[in-house]
Design an enzyme around this catalytic site. Structure first.
Site, PDB file in Angstrom:
ATOM      1  N   GLU A  92      74.675 107.639  95.332  1.00  0.00           N
ATOM      2  CA  GLU A  92      75.801 108.329  95.960  1.00  0.00           C
ATOM      3  C   GLU A  92      75.337 109.262  97.064  1.00  0.00           C
ATOM      4  OE1 GLU A  92      77.620 111.980  93.991  1.00  0.00           O
ATOM      5  OE2 GLU A  92      76.915 110.822  92.264  1.00  0.00           O
ATOM      6  N   ARG A  95      80.788 120.554  98.108  1.00  0.00           N
ATOM      7  CA  ARG A  95      80.547 119.197  98.603  1.00  0.00           C
ATOM      8  C   ARG A  95      81.841 118.424  98.841  1.00  0.00           C
ATOM      9  NH1 ARG A  95      77.084 116.381  94.445  1.00  0.00           N
ATOM     10  NH2 ARG A  95      77.064 114.681  95.936  1.00  0.00           N
ATOM     11  N   ARG A 107      82.822 110.738  99.080  1.00  0.00           N
ATOM     12  CA  ARG A 107      81.492 110.188  98.832  1.00  0.00           C
ATOM     13  C   ARG A 107      81.410 108.759  99.365  1.00  0.00           C
ATOM     14  NH1 ARG A 107      81.440 114.673  97.241  1.00  0.00           N
ATOM     15  NH2 ARG A 107      80.654 115.548  95.318  1.00  0.00           N
ATOM     16  N   HIS A 114      87.075 111.654  94.855  1.00  0.00           N
ATOM     17  CA  HIS A 114      86.042 111.901  93.845  1.00  0.00           C
ATOM     18  C   HIS A 114      86.044 110.860  92.741  1.00  0.00           C
ATOM     19  CE1 HIS A 114      83.396 114.275  91.149  1.00  0.00           C
ATOM     20  NE2 HIS A 114      82.879 114.626  92.313  1.00  0.00           N
TER      21      HIS A 114
END
Length: 163
Positions: free
Chosen positions: A120, A131, A135, A154
């Site tokens: 990731e 963050r 992703r 997420h």
């Protein structure tokens, strides 16, 4: 008592609180009627409206990969995601300490692979203090774009990134 109850029910129903207040539906002794629909009982959109909305989307965004994932083109990705892909292709360096760690696929939304197959990488989120939720997950030893997935929620959903 009846007047206070009726007022609280009318106020509650107008604010969409019928579930919280309870007992504000049809009641013979008080003569109140249940509203036609509350916010939680909004009518479903007709299939035609959904089809029309899908028809307005570009064909590329409706495309699906052979494994059933929606496909997202590089041009549709946020610019931060494209920058992250370029870093992945270059092998780093990565701005976040956790970039490149093994992705466990605990949600089991990606195709099943041996542990260590997926890695990731964080996609920077402007104005985020952490963050963020975005992703890129890449699989395979060479981490080619065709084996990468993008999530902006997420890991709740993924889109395969097209070459």
């Amino acid at each position: 008592m009846k007047r206070a109850w009726a007022f609280s029910c009318i106020l509650g129903l107008s604010l969409g609180l019928s579930v919280v207040l309870g007992g504000c539906g049809k009641d013979e002794s008080r003569g109140l009627q249940e509203p036609v629909a509350s916010a939680s009982q909004a009518p479903a959109r007709p299939a035609e409206a959904v089809e029309q909305e899908q028809a307005r989307q570009p064909a590329a965004s409706r495309a699906q990969s052979e494994d059933g994932f929606a496909i997202i083109q590089l041009a549709q990705l946020p610019r931060q995601a494209v920058a992250t892909l370029r870093l992945i292709e270059a092998g780093g360096p990565f701005p976040y300490e956790k970039d490149g760690v093994v992705f466990g696929n605990r949600e089991r939304l990606l195709p099943r692979q041996a542990r260590g197959y997926y890695h990731e990488y964080t996609v920077a989120t402007p104005r985020s203090r952490d963050r963020g939720a975005r992703r890129i997950i890449c699989g395979g030893p060479r981490r080619q774009i065709g084996e990468c997935y993008y999530t902006d929620d997420h890991y709740a959903s993924f889109k395969r990134i097209a070459d």
